[in-house]
Design an enzyme around this catalytic site. Structure first.
Site, PDB file in Angstrom:
ATOM      1  N   GLY A  19       0.808  -0.999  -0.041  1.00  0.00           N
ATOM      2  CA  GLY A  19       0.141   0.083   0.099  1.00  0.00           C
ATOM      3  C   GLY A  19       0.880   1.281  -0.062  1.00  0.00           C
ATOM      4  O   GLY A  19       0.222   2.363   0.169  1.00  0.00           O
TER       5      GLY A  19
ATOM      6  N   ASP B 183       7.092  -8.657   3.825  1.00  0.00           N
ATOM      7  CA  ASP B 183       7.227  -9.345   2.714  1.00  0.00           C
ATOM      8  C   ASP B 183       5.812 -10.494   2.849  1.00  0.00           C
ATOM      9  O   ASP B 183       5.889 -11.336   3.714  1.00  0.00           O
ATOM     10  CB  ASP B 183       8.338 -10.270   2.331  1.00  0.00           C
TER      11      ASP B 183
ATOM     12  N   SER C  49      -5.346  -9.516 -13.080  1.00  0.00           N
ATOM     13  CA  SER C  49      -5.019  -9.153 -14.069  1.00  0.00           C
ATOM     14  C   SER C  49      -5.710  -9.422 -15.422  1.00  0.00           C
ATOM     15  O   SER C  49      -6.319 -10.660 -15.500  1.00  0.00           O
ATOM     16  CB  SER C  49      -3.540  -9.252 -14.283  1.00  0.00           C
TER      17      SER C  49
ATOM     18  N   TYR D  65       3.579 -14.974 -14.103  1.00  0.00           N
ATOM     19  CA  TYR D  65       2.379 -13.994 -13.782  1.00  0.00           C
ATOM     20  C   TYR D  65       1.296 -14.100 -14.232  1.00  0.00           C
ATOM     21  O   TYR D  65       0.296 -14.020 -13.480  1.00  0.00           O
ATOM     22  CB  TYR D  65       3.128 -12.765 -14.536  1.00  0.00           C
TER      23      TYR D  65
ATOM     24  N   ALA E 115      -0.190 -16.984 -12.215  1.00  0.00           N
ATOM     25  CA  ALA E 115      -0.470 -16.537 -10.686  1.00  0.00           C
ATOM     26  C   ALA E 115      -1.997 -15.703 -10.798  1.00  0.00           C
ATOM     27  O   ALA E 115      -2.644 -16.031  -9.831  1.00  0.00           O
ATOM     28  CB  ALA E 115       0.407 -15.749 -10.052  1.00  0.00           C
ATOM     29  N   LYS E 116      -2.131 -15.083 -11.644  1.00  0.00           N
ATOM     30  CA  LYS E 116      -3.167 -14.065 -11.809  1.00  0.00           C
ATOM     31  C   LYS E 116      -4.292 -14.902 -12.338  1.00  0.00           C
ATOM     32  O   LYS E 116      -5.446 -14.463 -11.740  1.00  0.00           O
ATOM     33  CB  LYS E 116      -2.916 -12.952 -12.799  1.00  0.00           C
TER      34      LYS E 116
END
Length: 255
Positions: free
Chosen positions: A15, A57, A137, A150, A153-154
């Protein structure tokens, strides 16, 4: 418009910059109370004074547990979890991607959302206006050549979101995913530059090719994404749950 979220207790991962920072600022403007975590200590230090913060993390489960405790102490409970943390991951053909790069991308972009939701949900059950927003995404809907970690994962984020929506519906907890598409900023530029280099073309040509796949033919802003999240997390979000919502008009595919 009064969204009715004054006093809402909100946790935003990653954030301190980019989309996450826009989400933090948007909730603050509406009178919410906000806690943010990030891996960037300097960016965290630059957040408004009233924002609770933790250098975390989110791929580290022990660190997430400590962060959730700190967030609850600061907020006095929890109404909203915005799972924003993510990384671009490597660019390259699947046989060129190192296993540790694959693992790290999935850990941050997908498993971190489980890490946070697992500990947040028991507290969200006590809220009268509870919601989770997971950042996915357009790559999670159509795939993305040369970005397989990526995209995988998305894609998983959307499945996780829809499953949670079913699981948590009886508790009145809404769960939705946001599919930002092409977001203005340095991170998007780096992604397009890496892909242009991989394909032996120019950044400008790659950018125009990317625009050809979205109806609005331009970038969306972090604030536009934040505004959509505000609506979903407000009482005006009604019964919207289990949805994967694009913010760029209509993405047809990615290549």
């Amino acid at each position: 418009m009064d969204l009715g979220i004054t006093g809402l207790r909100v946790l935003v991962t990653a954030g301190a910059a980019g989309i996450g920072r826009a989400v933090v600022e948007a909730f603050l403007e509406e009178g919410a109370r906000v806690f943010a975590c990030d891996v960037d200590a300097q960016a965290l230090a630059d957040l408004p004074a009233e924002v609770g913060r933790s250098r975390t993390d989110v791929a580290d489960r022990d660190a997430v547990a400590a962060m959730i405790t700190a967030a609850l102490d600061h907020l006095g409970g929890l109404d909203v979890l915005v799972n924003n943390a993510g990384i671009a991951g490597p660019t390259g053909r699947v046989e060129e991607i190192a296993p540790e790069e694959w693992d790290r991308c999935l850990s941050v972009c997908l498993t971190s959302q489980y890490n946070c939701a697992r500990l947040a949900v028991p507290h969200l059950r006590d809220s009268r206006n509870a919601s989770i927003v997971n950042l996915s995404s357009a790559a999670g809907k159509f795939g993305f050549g040369l970005r397989s970690p990526y995209a995988a994962a998305k894609w998983g984020v959307i499945g996780f979101t829809k499953s949670l929506a079913i699981e948590l519906g009886e508790a009145g907890i809404r769960v939705n995913a946001i599919l930002p598409g092409l977001v203005a900023g340095d991170r998007q530029r780096r992604v397009l530059e890496a892909k242009a280099q991989q394909q032996g073309t120019s950044f400008g040509e790659m950018e125009q090719r990317a625009f050809s796949f979205v109806s609005i033919k331009t970038y969306v802003t972090a604030r536009q994404i934040a505004d959509q999240i505000l609506l979903l997390c407000s009482p005006r979000g009604g019964t919207i749950s289990g949805q994967a919502i694009a913010i760029d008009g209509d993405t047809r595919m990615l290549s």
